[in-house]
Scaffold this motif. Structure first.
Motif, PDB file in Angstrom:
ATOM      1  N   VAL A 101     -49.284  17.273 -16.537  1.00  0.00           N
ATOM      2  CA  VAL A 101     -47.982  16.395 -16.249  1.00  0.00           C
ATOM      3  C   VAL A 101     -47.924  15.552 -17.651  1.00  0.00           C
ATOM      4  O   VAL A 101     -48.933  14.956 -18.150  1.00  0.00           O
ATOM      5  CB  VAL A 101     -48.483  15.426 -15.355  1.00  0.00           C
ATOM      6  N   ALA A 102     -46.504  15.721 -18.247  1.00  0.00           N
ATOM      7  CA  ALA A 102     -46.217  15.301 -19.382  1.00  0.00           C
ATOM      8  C   ALA A 102     -47.271  15.616 -20.425  1.00  0.00           C
ATOM      9  O   ALA A 102     -47.762  14.429 -21.184  1.00  0.00           O
ATOM     10  CB  ALA A 102     -46.191  13.575 -19.317  1.00  0.00           C
ATOM     11  N   GLY A 103     -47.808  16.792 -20.555  1.00  0.00           N
ATOM     12  CA  GLY A 103     -48.725  17.163 -21.647  1.00  0.00           C
ATOM     13  C   GLY A 103     -50.015  16.822 -21.228  1.00  0.00           C
ATOM     14  O   GLY A 103     -51.043  17.054 -22.229  1.00  0.00           O
ATOM     15  N   ARG A 104     -50.482  16.140 -20.215  1.00  0.00           N
ATOM     16  CA  ARG A 104     -51.922  15.666 -19.835  1.00  0.00           C
ATOM     17  C   ARG A 104     -52.461  16.408 -18.714  1.00  0.00           C
ATOM     18  O   ARG A 104     -51.555  16.447 -17.593  1.00  0.00           O
ATOM     19  CB  ARG A 104     -51.896  14.163 -19.590  1.00  0.00           C
ATOM     20  N   THR A 105     -53.698  16.979 -19.055  1.00  0.00           N
ATOM     21  CA  THR A 105     -54.120  17.980 -18.050  1.00  0.00           C
ATOM     22  C   THR A 105     -54.826  16.862 -16.915  1.00  0.00           C
ATOM     23  O   THR A 105     -55.479  16.055 -17.288  1.00  0.00           O
ATOM     24  CB  THR A 105     -55.252  18.636 -18.550  1.00  0.00           C
ATOM     25  N   ILE A 106     -54.143  17.102 -15.771  1.00  0.00           N
ATOM     26  CA  ILE A 106     -54.687  16.337 -14.499  1.00  0.00           C
ATOM     27  C   ILE A 106     -55.903  17.008 -13.780  1.00  0.00           C
ATOM     28  O   ILE A 106     -56.810  16.462 -13.489  1.00  0.00           O
ATOM     29  CB  ILE A 106     -53.444  16.220 -13.697  1.00  0.00           C
ATOM     30  N   MET A 107     -55.592  18.122 -13.482  1.00  0.00           N
ATOM     31  CA  MET A 107     -56.840  19.182 -12.932  1.00  0.00           C
ATOM     32  C   MET A 107     -56.817  20.620 -13.969  1.00  0.00           C
ATOM     33  O   MET A 107     -55.718  20.996 -14.276  1.00  0.00           O
ATOM     34  CB  MET A 107     -56.204  19.571 -11.768  1.00  0.00           C
ATOM     35  N   ALA A 108     -58.222  20.826 -13.925  1.00  0.00           N
ATOM     36  CA  ALA A 108     -58.273  21.848 -14.373  1.00  0.00           C
ATOM     37  C   ALA A 108     -59.566  22.587 -13.676  1.00  0.00           C
ATOM     38  O   ALA A 108     -60.500  22.004 -13.313  1.00  0.00           O
ATOM     39  CB  ALA A 108     -59.139  21.807 -15.828  1.00  0.00           C
ATOM     40  N   ASP A 109     -59.628  23.891 -13.537  1.00  0.00           N
ATOM     41  CA  ASP A 109     -60.263  24.905 -12.795  1.00  0.00           C
ATOM     42  C   ASP A 109     -60.551  24.169 -11.477  1.00  0.00           C
ATOM     43  O   ASP A 109     -61.750  24.142 -10.794  1.00  0.00           O
ATOM     44  CB  ASP A 109     -61.826  24.922 -13.490  1.00  0.00           C
ATOM     45  N   GLY A 110     -59.436  23.811 -10.711  1.00  0.00           N
ATOM     46  CA  GLY A 110     -59.326  23.204  -9.505  1.00  0.00           C
ATOM     47  C   GLY A 110     -60.326  21.780  -9.252  1.00  0.00           C
ATOM     48  O   GLY A 110     -60.492  21.274  -8.261  1.00  0.00           O
ATOM     49  N   VAL A 111     -60.395  21.170 -10.407  1.00  0.00           N
ATOM     50  CA  VAL A 111     -61.309  19.812 -10.438  1.00  0.00           C
ATOM     51  C   VAL A 111     -60.308  18.714 -10.966  1.00  0.00           C
ATOM     52  O   VAL A 111     -59.756  19.051 -12.134  1.00  0.00           O
ATOM     53  CB  VAL A 111     -62.603  20.158 -11.233  1.00  0.00           C
ATOM     54  N   ILE A 112     -60.232  17.710 -10.426  1.00  0.00           N
ATOM     55  CA  ILE A 112     -59.732  16.467 -11.176  1.00  0.00           C
ATOM     56  C   ILE A 112     -60.523  15.351 -11.423  1.00  0.00           C
ATOM     57  O   ILE A 112     -61.573  14.917 -10.521  1.00  0.00           O
ATOM     58  CB  ILE A 112     -58.940  15.739  -9.834  1.00  0.00           C
ATOM     59  N   ASP A 113     -60.953  15.329 -12.677  1.00  0.00           N
ATOM     60  CA  ASP A 113     -61.713  14.168 -13.287  1.00  0.00           C
ATOM     61  C   ASP A 113     -61.815  12.988 -12.668  1.00  0.00           C
ATOM     62  O   ASP A 113     -60.582  12.455 -12.483  1.00  0.00           O
ATOM     63  CB  ASP A 113     -61.747  14.277 -14.681  1.00  0.00           C
ATOM     64  N   GLY A 114     -62.829  12.448 -12.235  1.00  0.00           N
ATOM     65  CA  GLY A 114     -62.852  11.102 -11.716  1.00  0.00           C
ATOM     66  C   GLY A 114     -62.347  10.891 -10.443  1.00  0.00           C
ATOM     67  O   GLY A 114     -62.366   9.977  -9.688  1.00  0.00           O
ATOM     68  N   VAL A 115     -62.084  12.183  -9.818  1.00  0.00           N
ATOM     69  CA  VAL A 115     -61.910  11.850  -8.222  1.00  0.00           C
ATOM     70  C   VAL A 115     -62.831  12.958  -7.381  1.00  0.00           C
ATOM     71  O   VAL A 115     -63.161  13.983  -7.766  1.00  0.00           O
ATOM     72  CB  VAL A 115     -60.346  12.714  -8.047  1.00  0.00           C
TER      73      VAL A 115
END
Length: 87
Positions: free
Chosen positions: A30-44
């Protein structure tokens, strides 16, 4: 997009939007920021939120009994499709 649940293929993007599910999401930017990678959301903690979602669903399911004119329990209002083994 080779899963049978994808259905027939027309335009790849249209097929994904119309037939895709969350199981297919592995990357979200979103807006150049990776929110989820490899199905994982950091910090969630997805396991935590899955548990909380199940708790809310169970609470809502039980509430149907209050609105039922016969006051039937949720298990009677929503019988299982298959026989369940008692745990």
């Amino acid at each position: 997009m080779g899963d049978i649940r994808d259905g027939v293929h027309d335009d790849p993007l249209r097929t994904l939007v119309l037939n895709g599910t969350a199981r297919q999401a592995v990357l979200s930017v979103v807006a150049g920021r990776t929110i989820m990678a490899d199905g994982v959301i950091d910090g969630v903690d997805l396991d935590y939120w899955r548990l909380k979602g199940q708790e809310l669903f169970d609470k809502m399911r039980q509430a149907y009994s209050v609105r039922d004119t016969l006051n039937r329990p949720a298990n009677e209002l929503f019988p299982p499709v298959y026989a369940r083994l008692e745990r």
